[in-house]
Each structure stands twice: as C-alpha cells, then as structure tokens.
Design an enzyme around this catalytic site. Structure first.
Site, short mmCIF file in Angstrom:
data_model
loop_
_atom_site.label_atom_id
_atom_site.label_comp_id
_atom_site.label_asym_id
_atom_site.label_seq_id
_atom_site.Cartn_x
_atom_site.Cartn_y
_atom_site.Cartn_z
CB CYS A 56 12.57 -1.82 -57.22
SG CYS A 56 12.63 -2.76 -55.70
NE ARG B 76 10.27 -1.35 -47.08
CZ ARG B 76 10.89 -2.45 -47.46
NH1 ARG B 76 10.81 -3.54 -46.71
NH2 ARG B 76 11.59 -2.48 -48.56
CD GLN C 206 16.29 -2.52 -48.65
OE1 GLN C 206 16.05 -2.06 -49.77
NE2 GLN C 206 15.73 -3.61 -48.20
CG ASP D 88 17.58 -1.93 -52.77
OD1 ASP D 88 17.70 -3.09 -53.19
OD2 ASP D 88 16.49 -1.32 -52.72
CE LYS E 241 12.40 -15.10 -51.06
NZ LYS E 241 12.04 -14.15 -50.02
#
Length: 657
Positions: free
Chosen positions: A342, A371, A389, A391, A472
């Site tokens: 992001c 991560r 991802q 993403d 979401k």
RNA sequence: GCUCUGGUAGCUCAGUGGUAGAGCGCUUCCUUGGUAAGGAAGAGGUCGCGGGUUCAAUCCCCGCCCAGAGCUCCA
C-alpha cells in the site's frame, strides 16, 4: 392471527404449522413434545424455541416459535457432537480418573474436549478412549439436567479447578446447570441428546496441546478432537473427505510433482523448481492478460526507510512482523523489507499531480513481500514469510465507489471462475476498534453495500469484521472438496489518503481527496497455488500444467519420428518433453513417469504412427484408451484447449476420454 | 512465540550404545518392447547442528535449527 396472550405462569408455543400450545412455564420440553405426539418424542433430538436450542430435559421458560429438531437437522448435529464430547470425557475419566476436565464444545466438523493431565495422551490412549466411549454409549444413560445455585455448583465441582474457575465468572442470578450421564457429571449449559446411545457413529481423530482459555500464559491442556454423526454413512463420507484432503496435500504433491521445496536455510520461503516456476509464471501471465486493459502494473522498491512505516502507522504496532534491516553505520534498524504494497503505491501516486479525468487509477503489483510470521504459524505454501500478492490499489473519486466495486467484483469472480472455483461473499462492517467518525463509516458502508446489492449476488453480513480503516467485502472460495479459503478482498479506505495526503484535481480546479480501494484476488500467489494444487489434486488443466505433453517413443526406431512430433508441438507453443534417454528406456517406464508427474497428455509414437504421420494421444487418467490423430490435428486441438484455458474434463476438451 | 511429536541416501521409510539398511530414484551395460515399474552391476549417508555422559553416541542427556499437529467456533 395474533398469538393468544398466555395466562400468568403459562407460556404459548407457536408450532411451525401456525397452531399454538399453551403449557405451564417450566414444563420440560419432552412433555410438550409428548403432548404433540408420542411418535415425535421418540424421534426428537432437541427443539428450537425462538431460535434457541433446547434439549428435551430443559424446562420451557418463555413463549415463542417452537420447532422440533430431528437427526436430519443441521443444528441437531451440534447437539449430538456436544454430547459426544461428554461421552469422551466420561471415558477419559474412567480410564484416567486423575484427569481434570476443561471445556468440551461442538465445533464445525466435530467436537473436542480439553483435559489437564500430567502426561500427554498417546495414539494408543485415543484407541482406548474410543473403545470405552463405545461402552458408555451402549449403556444408554440418559443425560439428566439439574439446575443449581452458585454455592451448590462450587460444591459439586470442587475437585475440578478448571470448572471452578469458570464458575467464578458466573453472575449471581445466572441459571447454572449440570448434566449427568451415568457416573459423569459436568458443569454444562447443554443442550444434549436424550441419552448416550445416540452417540453411535463417531471417531476420535487427533490430540494436541491447547492453552487453557486460549491464553498462552496459562497452562497447556491436552485436547482430544473427534467427530460424530447420526448416520454411519455421514461419518464415512466425512472420514473420506479427510483422507481426500490428505491425498491432495499441496506439500506432498509439491514434492511429488516437483513443483517447489523448502530448505531449513530459508524457513517460510519456497524454492520453485523449473516445473513449479512454469506454473507460477503461467498464473502470473494469466492475470496480466486479464488485467491488461484496466489496470496499471507497477514495480516499487522492496526496502524502505522507517519513516515510511511511521507515516503509515506500521512502525508502531507492526514492527515485530517486519524484517528490519540493520544500518551498519548507525547500528540501528532503520529500514525494513516491505510487508505490504500500500504505502509504495501511495508514494508513487503522490509523486505526480492527478486529474479527476484519470480516475480510477488502478496500480497493481506482484512485488515480493516479507512478513516475519512466528515459526509456529508457518505451513507449506499457505503460510509463508516471503510471498507475492496480486495487490491493487484503486484511487477513485468518492462518487465512483459503486461502479468501482461492481467492476472489481466482476473481475474477481471471473478470475475464480477460470479455475472452476466459486466464491461466497462476506460484507464486513465497522469493528469496535476503528478510526474515522461514524458519518464517514456510514458513507463507506453505504457505498460498498449499494455496490454489492447492485451485483445481485448473495452475501453474508459479518458485523464488526471490517478493517480498522474501512468496511470490506471478502471472497471465500470453495474448492472441489468443499473447503472454504479466504482469498480475495475489496477494502474501502478513507484513512490512507488522509495520512499520505493523497490528492487529485477536480473539475472545479480544486484539490480533492481520493478514496482508496485495496483489492487482492488470490491473496498471495503462493497460497493460491497451494489451493489450486489441492483443488485440482495436482491434475492441472492443460494451460496451467508445467509440462503439457510427454512424447513417448515405442522402440528406438521410432525416436526420430518422436523427436519430430516433439519439435512440431514445441513450435506450436506447447510445453512438450521427450526424455533424452527414451531410446534406451522401456517405454512403459516413460508412461509411468509421465503418469506420476500428472502430465495431461502423452503423445505416443510407434512405427504405426510414424508411417501414418499421426500421434496417439493418451489423456491423463485415461489408461489405455487413446485417440489417434493426424499430427496437425492433434496439435490444433491441444493448442485450442490450452489457449481457451479449458478446465480439465470440460465439454469440448480432450479430457479423459 | 508456546506444548507435544518427529528429523537416518534425492524420495518413502526400517534399524542399532561398537561409525548403517531396504524400496524407488540416479549412473553404466544388456533388452527395442504397442500402453503404469524388463535384467544386471554400481555410485550415493557428518544418521539435522552444537555440546555433554561413556572406553565407545546415529542411538542416552542438554541446547539450538527445521518440519508436522494444535493453541476458547466459550460452562
């Protein structure tokens, strides 16, 4: 017709056919059922009173809609399993009287019971418990309910410290009940089946440690998992499903099909073999093709200074989950590998001025993320430390929410459909802990919901399950053996644009805040591939298969013809392989190898094919059945099947004949 | 992270207080066969890593690494 008002001390029950029965408050459920019919009482497992599950020995306390549950009702199964947990505890107590009992609820696929014991249970213990459970069931002891006061509860459970701890949490006026079957008494809310003989079709499955009350600071209990059903055939099919899941385990297939492996030197990060890399890249190529007209693929750095994470808010509470990088000069950890995309996308967006005319802008990235998952959480490809991802961050004007969400949903569902995967949709609303005022949440939820409604797709509401920055829509895909996997997500975010000062210039020539939508389709590609492996059981559709065709030469004299077939297919863009030692190997072994690798097609070339200019195509799993075609026709059909991304076995494909 | 279980050849696994085995795979040779394992020979192991006990450790003990199962779907 209105419900007749019950007299004092009476309750009125409304049956499914609309009729009413009025009984004295406190009448046991069994009496009410008996009043309807003796036959019903024999078959009844429990009842629903205004949606609340009650067993036959519980007193009826309030009026409401009253429905009898039988073995076929889904909610009755939970009652059976809860009782099975008690039967398990009964058996454990008989064989291990020193075991202290914890909790034993029904769960989705069965039940468990937690025990505090000095020595963990062994598989042999489980067998013994299961045998003892059969005896307990054969005794057909009724489950007897007793309602007691707090003081009495303390006396009864004095020997069980875990139960005593639970009792300490009760309010003074709460109804406390115990259930007794034979020699076993448990502090329990119920409900239960009428007697232990109902527990006929069950199996103890596994044992493992579990913290008391889920708290890792508390003692570790020994949990026994099991499952139970009303019907033998349901138990059998459940066990079959477990076996099927085991057979499809992507970790085993990943090795067997030579797709990926792990090495202790890089825990939680996969090594992709040549075959696995083809699979990975095919998946990427598919998504790139699908998104090319509407999305903008970007690449951004993998490593960032901590100032970025301070801006995003991750440095504070997410730092332990990031891989930090030591600065040798300062001696401090002042940078990290990115755990998410992001902020990268925000920086890129912000680097230039944007006009409202450009919106929506959809940046999508396949960058590598890291991560620092705790070791105990790692598992195959489904939980890794390094992953990619698909993403995407959509920068939109607020009035574009509905159309954007509809667009994204269509995209996501189309993506899944390519793999024959269906998805259930969840709408998650504002959580307890959140940022932003209620008016903002009203707008966000309203916009998302309107878009969702517009699609006409069924969905479930998950109240309070949203992200802290916005509501979401989650997509749970269902694989071929009925398991659900949470993959895609569409998240509305008003917060990030604020934090990062994102802007666009509107028609009014003034700056405005865009809204950001976070979108993922597969979640992580690694995990999605794990799901695909298990969904297809390794039998990939032709377009995804690492090796699409294995050419098999029958006899050394067919080698030249086989090579020509291989070359022709490779020119046509098929991933085709002819073993370099085919000339020296028994061709049946070549067939065995191709079968074990689950190669979709074998192209068999012997003297007959060589003379006729044909190949015999043998589809995966088709055994000896095959079809002999002119080479060009065979190539054409395989190309078409691959280009159309036909599912294995779909109509019109060459499928297992 | 925590608990339990495990780690022996590329894979699947057996085994032992006296430095180790099978099947598959791999290499070489023979077989050239019409649809899932032809025959023979051979190579291959710091028994996860480090320490301890012992005359001697792959085996027993401790620590670490890695993997697997699990860690409130509330009495």
């Amino acid at each position: 017709m209105n419900d007749p008002a019950p007299a004092a001390g009476q309750v009125t029950l409304t049956l499914p056919d609309g009729s009413h029965r009025t009984v004295a408050a406190g009448t046991p459920v069994a009496e009410v059922v008996r009043g309807i019919s003796e036959g019903l009482l024999r078959r009844a497992v429990a009842v629903e009173l205004d949606g609340e599950l009650l067993d036959l020995v519980t007193p009826v306390r309030n009026s409401g809609s009253f429905r009898i549950l039988f073995a076929r009702d889904a909610r009755a199964l939970a009652v059976l399993r809860h009782s099975a947990a008690h039967v398990l505890a009964t058996a454990v107590r008989r064989l291990r009287p020193e075991a202290k009992i914890g909790f034993g609820p029904a769960i989705d696929d069965g039940f468990y019971y937690d025990f505090e014991v000095d020595e963990p249970f062994t598989p042999a213990d489980l067998e013994a418990f299961e045998e003892e459970m059969k005896r307990v069931a054969a005794e057909a002891s009724p489950f007897e309910r007793e309602e007691i006061g707090l003081d009495e509860a303390r006396v009864r459970m004095a020997d069980d410290p875990l139960k005593m701890e639970r009792i300490a949490d009760f309010d003074e006026d709460e109804v406390i009940s115990t259930y007794t079957n034979g020699d076993f008494v448990d502090l329990c809310r119920g409900p239960h089946v009428p007697d232990t003989s109902h527990i006929r079709h069950f199996r103890l499955l596994s044992t493992a440690g579990a913290y008391w009350r889920g708290d890792s600071d508390r003692q570790m209990l020994q949990r026994i998992y099991g499952t139970a059903f009303f019907k033998a055939k349901d138990l059998k099919s459940h066990l079959h499903r477990l076996a099927e899941a085991k057979r499809r385990d992507h970790r085993l297939l990943g090795r067997r099909l030579d797709l990926f492996r792990f090495h202790p030197s890089a825990p939680g990060a996969a090594f992709w073999t040549p075959r696995g890399t083809v699979l990975y890249n095919e998946l990427l190529a598919f998504e790139r093709a699908l998104q090319k007209d509407d999305f903008l693929e970007v690449m951004t750095p993998l490593m960032y200074n901590k100032s970025l994470w301070e801006t995003s808010g991750h440095w504070g509470k997410y730092r332990d989950d990031m891989f930090l990088i030591l600065n040798n000069e300062s001696g401090t950890h002042d940078a990290s590998l990115k755990p998410m995309n992001c902020p990268s996308h925000y920086l890129l967006y912000q680097a230039t001025r944007h006009s409202y005319r450009e919106l929506p802008i959809r940046y999508v990235t396949f960058d590598v993320l890291h991560r620092n998952e705790v070791t105990g959480a790692l598992s195959g490809l489904t939980r890794v430390r390094q992953f990619q991802q698909d993403d995407c961050h959509c920068f939109i004007a607020e009035d574009q929410i509905a159309s954007e969400v509809a667009f994204l949903m269509r995209y996501i569902l189309d993506f899944y459909a390519t793999f024959g995967l269906d998805a259930t949709i969840n709408f998650a609303t504002r959580p307890e802990v959140r940022i932003g005022d209620d008016a903002l949440w009203d707008r966000a939820e309203g916009g998302l919901l309107a878009a969702l409604e517009e699609t006409g797709r069924p969905y479930q509401r998950k109240e309070g399950d949203g992200a802290f920055y916005g509501p979401k829509i989650d997509f749970d895909i269902t694989d071929s053996i009925g398991r659900a996997w949470q993959c895609g997500t569409i998240q509305l975010d008003y917060n990030a644009p604020e934090r990062f000062g994102l802007e666009y210039v509107g028609r009014d020539n003034r700056t405005h805040r865009p809204v950001v939508i976070h979108r993922a389709v597969s979640g992580s590609l690694e995990r999605f591939i794990a799901i695909l492996i298990e969904h297809f059981a390794g039998d990939f559709p032709l377009w995804l298969a690492p090796e699409q065709v294995r050419v098999i030469a029958i006899g050394a004299h067919a080698i030249d013809a086989a090579s020509a077939v291989r070359d022709r297919m490779a020119e046509a863009g098929l991933r085709v392989h002819l073993s370099p030692r085919a000339a020296e190997t028994d061709f049946r072994e070549e067939i065995k190898d191709a079968s074990n690798l689950k190669v979709p097609y074998m192209a068999i070339v012997g003297s007959r094919e060589a003379e006729a200019g044909t190949v015999s195509l043998r589809a995966r799993g088709a055994k000896k059945k095959q079809v002999t075609l002119p080479l060009d026709e065979a190539v054409g059909r395989l190309r078409r099947e691959s280009e159309e991304r036909a599912l294995w076995g779909a109509a019109g494909t060459m499928e297992p004949l």
